[in-house]
Structure formats: C-alpha cells, structure tokens
Design a protein around this motif. Structure first.
Motif, mmCIF file in Angstrom:
data_model
loop_
_atom_site.group_PDB
_atom_site.id
_atom_site.type_symbol
_atom_site.label_atom_id
_atom_site.label_comp_id
_atom_site.label_asym_id
_atom_site.label_seq_id
_atom_site.Cartn_x
_atom_site.Cartn_y
_atom_site.Cartn_z
ATOM 1 N N UNK A 422 13.966 24.007 5.301
ATOM 2 C CA UNK A 422 14.004 24.779 3.829
ATOM 3 C C UNK A 422 15.766 25.449 4.325
ATOM 4 N N UNK A 423 14.281 26.082 5.411
ATOM 5 C CA UNK A 423 15.523 27.383 6.298
ATOM 6 C C UNK A 423 16.700 27.016 7.291
ATOM 7 N N UNK A 424 16.817 25.851 7.131
ATOM 8 C CA UNK A 424 17.915 25.008 7.963
ATOM 9 C C UNK A 424 18.490 23.794 7.052
ATOM 10 N N UNK A 440 20.679 27.684 15.728
ATOM 11 C CA UNK A 440 20.779 26.289 15.721
ATOM 12 C C UNK A 440 22.538 26.375 13.706
ATOM 13 N N UNK A 441 23.396 25.303 14.232
ATOM 14 C CA UNK A 441 24.364 25.748 13.652
ATOM 15 C C UNK A 441 25.399 26.465 14.019
ATOM 16 N N UNK A 442 26.169 26.846 15.102
ATOM 17 C CA UNK A 442 26.627 27.873 15.211
ATOM 18 C C UNK A 442 27.763 27.354 16.416
ATOM 19 N N UNK A 443 27.345 26.046 16.482
ATOM 20 C CA UNK A 443 28.077 25.391 17.889
ATOM 21 C C UNK A 443 28.615 23.940 17.156
ATOM 22 N N UNK A 444 29.206 23.738 17.734
ATOM 23 C CA UNK A 444 30.165 23.027 16.804
ATOM 24 C C UNK A 444 29.930 21.395 17.597
ATOM 25 N N UNK A 445 29.603 20.758 16.831
ATOM 26 C CA UNK A 445 28.688 19.406 16.610
ATOM 27 C C UNK A 445 29.187 17.867 15.978
ATOM 28 N N UNK A 446 30.542 18.018 15.962
ATOM 29 C CA UNK A 446 31.469 16.898 15.912
ATOM 30 C C UNK A 446 31.795 16.327 14.650
ATOM 31 N N UNK A 456 26.825 28.855 5.074
ATOM 32 C CA UNK A 456 25.758 30.232 4.872
ATOM 33 C C UNK A 456 24.883 30.464 6.380
ATOM 34 N N UNK A 457 25.494 31.506 6.526
ATOM 35 C CA UNK A 457 24.606 31.826 8.072
ATOM 36 C C UNK A 457 22.992 33.017 7.221
ATOM 37 N N UNK A 458 22.225 32.052 7.808
ATOM 38 C CA UNK A 458 20.263 32.828 7.601
ATOM 39 C C UNK A 458 19.886 32.820 8.143
ATOM 40 N N UNK A 459 18.967 33.772 8.283
ATOM 41 C CA UNK A 459 17.800 34.120 9.608
ATOM 42 C C UNK A 459 16.411 33.440 8.896
ATOM 43 N N UNK A 460 15.865 32.511 10.042
ATOM 44 C CA UNK A 460 14.644 32.573 9.106
ATOM 45 C C UNK A 460 13.659 33.588 8.760
ATOM 46 N N UNK A 483 8.546 25.051 11.185
ATOM 47 C CA UNK A 483 9.041 26.317 10.634
ATOM 48 C C UNK A 483 10.415 26.971 11.533
ATOM 49 N N UNK A 484 10.723 27.953 11.157
ATOM 50 C CA UNK A 484 11.512 28.268 11.422
ATOM 51 C C UNK A 484 11.599 29.434 13.460
ATOM 52 N N UNK A 485 12.212 29.239 13.846
ATOM 53 C CA UNK A 485 11.920 30.224 15.637
ATOM 54 C C UNK A 485 11.146 31.615 15.265
#
Length: 576
Positions: A422-424, A440-446, A456-460, A483-485
C-alpha cells in the motif's frame, strides 16, 4: 512503627477508590504509547501524547466497568474485588515501568531508519511528569460530561423509565456538547485563526519591495496588485533561479522562468481570481513556453521552492507556472474547516486555463501539467474530471504527499495490483499512474507512459499520507506484509493507541529530517519531474550529476540563494 505506616493508609484507601479497570487500561495504553510510530518524538511531545492516551484508556476502562455493572455481572465477593484491584493496578504499573525503560530504544529505532543520531535517553521521568497534565485535564472533561449525563437523565427519570432516561441524557448531552464545541467554539476559533493568518499574510510581506521586472506578478506592469499578495506569494514570485544561474549550474542555454501568482485579495471571487490569473498568463506569454504548470499551494499560499525550481533547471527556464491562493489558514486548519475552498479554486483555475489551452493548436501550445503538495495535492486532484480529458488530455501531474482524504488517491491506491504494498502501489502496467518514494520509483525502469501521466511522490513515513481513521479499530494496509524502509521495524499496531500516535505524528510531520516524513527533498522532486516530463537534451550522466549536486548538504541553498531556499528551512514553514 505505627507512625511510619500511617501515611500509607490514606494512599491505600485512595487507590482502592479508583476505578481499577480505568487505571489498568490507562496504564496499558500509556505503556503502549511509548512504542514507535512514524515520526521520532521529543520527550515533551511524548509526554503530551502519553497523557492523552492514558486518558483514552482510562475512559474506555471506566466505561467497561460501568457496562459490567449495568449488565448485572457481579463479582463473587468484596475480597475478590480488592485482590483484583491490586493485581490490575500493580500489573499495569509494572508494564508501564518496563515500557518506559524500553522507550529510548524504540525511539532510536525510528531515528535509525531516518539516518538520525541516536538519543541516550528518552527522559522517562519527564515523560511521566508531563503526561499527568493532559491526562488530568481530559479526565476532568470526561467526568464533567458524565456528570451532565447523570444530571439530565435524573431530570428525565421523573417523566420516563430509568433506562430510557439514561439514553435520553446521553443523546441530549452529546448534541449540546457537539453544538458547543463544533458549532460555537469551533467556528469562533476558526474565524479567529482566519483573521490572524489574514493579517499575518498582509503584514509579513509589507516591507518587500515591488519587483522591477515587468514579467513578474505584482510589478508596475502586472495586472495583479502587489499589495494583494502576501509574503508566501512574494517569495514564490521573486525567488527561483535566473537564466544565468540555470546556465551556470547546467551548462546549457536558458531563459528566465515565468511565475504568476494571484492572491486571495487580488479579486473578489474565486472565478474572478481565476480569470485574473489567465489574463496575467496571457500578458507575460505563459502559453508560449514549453512547460506550463498549474500549482495549487498549501493552505497559507506557500509553494515549496524545490518543487518548481527543479523543473526550471531541467527545462532551461522554459517554464511558466501559475499559483492561486485560496486560504490564509494552514493546511491542517483549512482541511478541517474549509476543505472545499481549495477544491473550488483548483477547479476554477483548471477549467479556465484548460478551456483556453484546448483551443490552441496541439503543435503550438505548451505541455500542461498539474502540481500540488499536501493540501495543494488534495485540491489539485479534485480539479480534474478524467472522463472530460479523454479526448484531449493534459500531459500529466506531480502530486506530492497527498493527504489521506484525497479521494482519487484512495481510489487508485485501492485498485493496486494485489502483490504491491500500500505504501508503493503498482497500478496496472504503469502507463497512467505511478508511485514513488525516496527508495524506489524515481529511476527509469523501461515502462512506457500513455497519453496521461499521473505521478505520486509519497514517503512511507509520511503521516499526512498514511493516516487512516480506521486505525482506531483495524490494522492499516501499509503495515501489512513488507513495510517501507523508512518505517521502524518495531512499529506495531494497537487499537486506539496507534490511531492516537499517528494523529500526533500529523502534527509533527515536518519535524522529520529532509527526505522523510512530510519533508520532501529537492533531489526527489527533481527525479519525479524527470519521470513525468522526460526532459530532452540530457544524458543520464548529466542528470545524475545534477541530482548529486542537489543532494549534497547545503548545495541547494548555495545554488539558488536565500534562507528560504534551504530545504531544511523551507520545510519549516508554518504550514503543510
């Protein structure tokens, strides 16, 4: 020896008079309040929280005792009652003592995942001393309400059966309390706060000089009167990188960015303010830029500097942005007292700008994006109707730290792929909606974007995002499974207690270090804009170099200049 024990007798009698269930559950709740939540707590905050949690447990325990007696469930003997009282109070006190001893390690477990230095002690003695004050105040208020119920039900008992009178007393006191607190005191408090922040907005920027640049809002050539925008607006208008600064940092040609701001005093109605914003955009040539961003600020009108500065760096200043103030109150107060005001402003601005933009030739108009942080994200999301955009969609949106009450965010998160946390969340194939945090999610993954990009940018560890009223009775989804790191591995859900802990986390969300909680870091804004806008003319090495430069301590302040450009100071604004 008798005089030695004489003082013990009154204390013993006092303890035996206490509602054992209330004291026991209060002590258990107090102990559990010392466990970690999302944001590390100073012992002063911990004391206030623990006192409030003790009062909640005490109230629940007293109610359960009353319910036991009301149902006619009597204990076998007075001696059994006395043994039970001492056992419950002793066990509760022992549990609280153990948790006080462990509390420093629990708080350090949050600090460890946020790369903060450990504390040697959580000051348990101070925590207990501070907790007494809010506990007594809240228990006194609860006792006053219960006394009111007894008084009213006593009057009603003269006319109707006792149990019906009790229900009637509860209903009447509840209605009167709600009217008094929400209808009278609440309205007065919000009105007073609105007047205070309105005066602050007016006076705080009174000594700022009017811009000389005719392309800036509030200048002599502007359609927006300089006296109608406050300090937050003036910081947004007058700051930001110039073309020369952008060229120096990026080594690429640049032009001066355009920034338009319309204050709450700039026009009489929200529709007039939206029209004024469009006219000002036309005056400065906003539709001739490559990128056009509609920004919904947070409650007081503040626009987070890194949110727009980083975009201007990426696109060589070929960016026009417009912000529309909708409140003087802070985000938390505005969300409670006037949640629809920001939505109305966002819709008015979007509708009038989109209507004009939609009439322009597709090859001769800017890429249109939406942006909002915190309450601004809440309002910005509600400004669009996705079904109306299907024939001619905007390019996308970057929403940062969306509040838990954001309906679109809740709906999309609820539709995530079952195996994603739910946090990502991962939604579909990621062609329309994507989520990211600092890990995670801030680098191109193809993955390939579709015609509309919602990001959406959201910290856990952000309680503004992950607060859930349902936590009072159920485990939140973000604590299920991995859970989020940046969330403590020691965080455990407890009914009522975790709800109150995260409620307090909301109030101190910006006390976290940059890059955690509700304090979003410049490098993460930069990476998010890269993902959303896919800037041209950059190599991966150049983007990495710019990101690293913004990441290093103090560099962001040195790049853009001014105290309000330091991310740590910017996050300390009295809002969000």
């Amino acid at each position: 020896m008798m005089p030695v024990f004489k003082p013990i007798r009154p204390l013993r009698r006092f303890i035996l008079r206490l509602p054992a269930g209330g004291v026991f559950l209060g002590l258990v709740f107090f102990a559990l309040s010392l466990t970690p939540s999302l944001i590390p707590r100073h012992f002063l905050i911990q004391g206030v929280l623990s006192g409030c949690v003790f009062a909640a447990g005490y109230g629940i325990g007293v109610f359960l005792e009353w319910l036991w007696n009301f149902m006619g469930l009597r204990p076998p003997s007075r001696r059994w009652i006395r043994y039970a009282q001492w056992t419950m109070i002793g066990a509760g006190a022992a549990f609280a003592f153990v948790c006080l001893w462990l509390s420093t390690g629990w708080q350090n477990s949050i600090r460890a995942v946020m790369d903060m230095p450990s504390v040697e002690s959580n000051q348990p003695i101070y925590v207990v001393a501070i907790a007494i004050v809010p506990a007594l105040i809240l228990i006194a208020l609860g006792t006053l309400i219960v006394s009111g119920v007894r008084l009213v039900s006593g009057w009603l008992r003269l006319l109707i059966p006792p149990r019906v009178a009790l229900v009637g007393g509860i209903v009447i006191v509840t209605i009167v309390t709600n009217i008094t607190v929400n209808g009278v005191l609440g309205r007065w408090a919000f009105a007073a706060a609105d007047r205070f922040y309105a005066n602050l907005d007016t006076l705080a920027g009174a000594y700022e000089e009017q811009p000389d640049d005719p392309l800036r809002s509030g200048s002599a050539a502007s359609l927006v009167d300089w006296s109608t925008i406050g300090l937050d607006a003036r910081i947004y208008v007058q700051s930001g990188p110039t073309a020369a600064e952008i060229e120096e940092i990026t080594g690429k040609p640049a032009i001066d960015p355009l920034r338009v701001y319309v204050g709450l005093r700039s026009a009489g109605t929200v529709e007039e303010r939206a029209r004024l914003a469009l006219d000002e955009m036309l005056r400065v040539g906003a539709f001739e830029r490559k990128i056009l961003v509609l920004i919904m600020p947070v409650g007081t009108g503040w626009v987070q500097p890194p949110a727009i500065d980083t975009l201007e760096f990426l696109h060589g200043g070929d960016v026009a942005s417009v912000a529309l103030q909708y409140s003087y109150l802070t985000s938390s107060l505005s969300l409670v007292s006037e949640p629809d005001v920001g939505v109305e402003a966002a819709r008015s601005l979007f509708d009038i700008v989109y209507a004009y933009w939609n009439e322009l030739p597709p090859d001769d108009r800017p890429e249109l994006y939406l942006h909002g942080l915190s309450l601004g994200a809440y309002s910005s999301q509600a400004s669009i109707n996705l079904f109306n955009l299907l024939s001619n969609p905007i390019e996308g949106a970057l929403w940062v730290g969306p509040p838990f009450a954001s309906q679109i965010w809740r709906d999309v998160t609820g539709a995530r792929n079952p195996l994603s946390p739910a946090w990502l969340p991962q939604v579909g194939n990621g062609s329309i909606v994507r989520y990211a945090n600092q890990f995670a999610g801030l680098k191109a993954d193809g993955r390939t974007w579709g015609p509309l990009r919602l990001f959406y940018l959201q910290y856990g560890s952000d309680p503004v995002v992950f607060f859930d009223p349902g936590m009072i009775y159920r485990r939140p989804a973000w604590l299920a499974g991995r859970r989020a790191p940046d969330v403590s591995p020691e965080l455990t859900w407890y009914p009522v207690v975790t709800f109150l802990q995260v409620t307090f986390d909301l109030l101190i969300a910006q006390a976290a270090p940059v890059g955690y909680g509700h304090v979003y870091a410049p490098q993460h804004y930069l990476r998010a804009w890269i993902e959303v806008t896919e800037p041209e003319g950059w190599t991966q090495a150049e983007l990495d170099a710019l990101t690293n430069r913004l990441t290093r301590t103090g560099t962001y302040r040195d790049i853009v200049g001014g105290w309000f450009r330091d991310p740590a100071m910017a996050s300390a604004r009295p809002d969000q």
